[in-house]
Design a protein around this motif. Structure first.
Motif, mmCIF file in Angstrom:
data_model
loop_
_atom_site.group_PDB
_atom_site.id
_atom_site.type_symbol
_atom_site.label_atom_id
_atom_site.label_comp_id
_atom_site.label_asym_id
_atom_site.label_seq_id
_atom_site.Cartn_x
_atom_site.Cartn_y
_atom_site.Cartn_z
ATOM 1 N N SER A 6 0.804 -1.215 0.000
ATOM 2 C CA SER A 6 0.000 0.000 0.000
ATOM 3 C C SER A 6 0.843 1.273 0.000
ATOM 4 O O SER A 6 0.324 2.356 -0.267
ATOM 5 N N ASN A 7 2.125 1.167 0.281
ATOM 6 C CA ASN A 7 3.011 2.328 0.284
ATOM 7 C C ASN A 7 3.492 2.735 -1.102
ATOM 8 O O ASN A 7 4.150 3.758 -1.243
ATOM 9 N N TYR A 8 3.166 1.909 -2.103
ATOM 10 C CA TYR A 8 3.711 2.119 -3.431
ATOM 11 C C TYR A 8 2.635 2.530 -4.436
ATOM 12 O O TYR A 8 1.520 2.001 -4.421
ATOM 13 N N ALA A 38 -1.239 3.997 -14.411
ATOM 14 C CA ALA A 38 -0.685 3.979 -13.063
ATOM 15 C C ALA A 38 -1.782 4.287 -12.065
ATOM 16 O O ALA A 38 -2.785 4.932 -12.405
ATOM 17 N N ILE A 39 -1.563 3.829 -10.852
ATOM 18 C CA ILE A 39 -2.490 4.110 -9.756
ATOM 19 C C ILE A 39 -1.664 4.466 -8.528
ATOM 20 O O ILE A 39 -0.696 3.784 -8.190
ATOM 21 N N SER A 91 -6.714 -0.919 -11.309
ATOM 22 C CA SER A 91 -7.258 -0.950 -9.957
ATOM 23 C C SER A 91 -6.268 -1.679 -9.063
ATOM 24 O O SER A 91 -5.344 -2.330 -9.548
ATOM 25 N N ARG A 92 -6.476 -1.547 -7.763
ATOM 26 C CA ARG A 92 -5.596 -2.233 -6.820
ATOM 27 C C ARG A 92 -6.411 -2.774 -5.666
ATOM 28 O O ARG A 92 -7.431 -2.194 -5.268
ATOM 29 N N THR A 109 -2.229 -6.761 -4.784
ATOM 30 C CA THR A 109 -2.322 -6.997 -6.218
ATOM 31 C C THR A 109 -2.856 -5.755 -6.925
ATOM 32 O O THR A 109 -3.761 -5.084 -6.420
ATOM 33 N N VAL A 110 -2.292 -5.504 -8.082
ATOM 34 C CA VAL A 110 -2.800 -4.467 -8.977
ATOM 35 C C VAL A 110 -3.273 -5.147 -10.254
ATOM 36 O O VAL A 110 -2.690 -6.151 -10.693
#
Length: 122
Positions: free
Chosen positions: A29-31, A49-50, A69-70, A76-77
């Motif tokens: 979640s930090n990326y 990108a997200i 989406s993520r 997972t993205v």
């Protein structure tokens, strides 16, 4: 961060594919996460990108057809690709970026997956 892309394959023009990129090793979640692609003889290009806050960005060539989406619970993205054309044929790579800016630039990303082949037939 280790990234594993999957979901590529052969599809007819007009069809759909969903790519997945599973992350491990660090706090996903930090990326910010990005998708790039590279066709034979061409440079790697930005697709989508997200950000950590789920803001999304798309290349003009895929906007309206692709959706990123993520799922942070699954690390997972995803890249949902609809209305595929032969021009979408490429190896697709997922990447992770700590900073969250200039997401269209591949040199900004810290980690890369191995790529998954997408082939669209006419």
């Amino acid at each position: 961060v280790q990234l594993q892309a999957s979901g590529g394959g052969l599809v007819q023009a007009g069809g759909s594919l969903r790519l997945s990129c599973a992350a491990s090793g660090r706090t996903f979640s930090n990326y910010a996460m990005g998708w790039f692609r590279q066709a034979p003889g061409k440079e790697r290009e930005f697709v989508s990108a997200i950000t950590r806050n789920r803001a999304t960005y798309y290349a003009d060539s895929v906007r309206g057809r692709f959706t990123i989406s993520r799922d942070n619970a699954k690390n997972t993205v995803y890249l949902q690709m609809n209305s595929l054309t032969v021009e979408d044929t490429a190896v697709y790579y997922c990447a992770a970026e700590r900073g969250g800016w200039s997401l269209e630039r591949p040199d900004q990303y810290d980690y890369w997956g191995q790529g998954t082949q997408v082939t669209v037939s006419s």
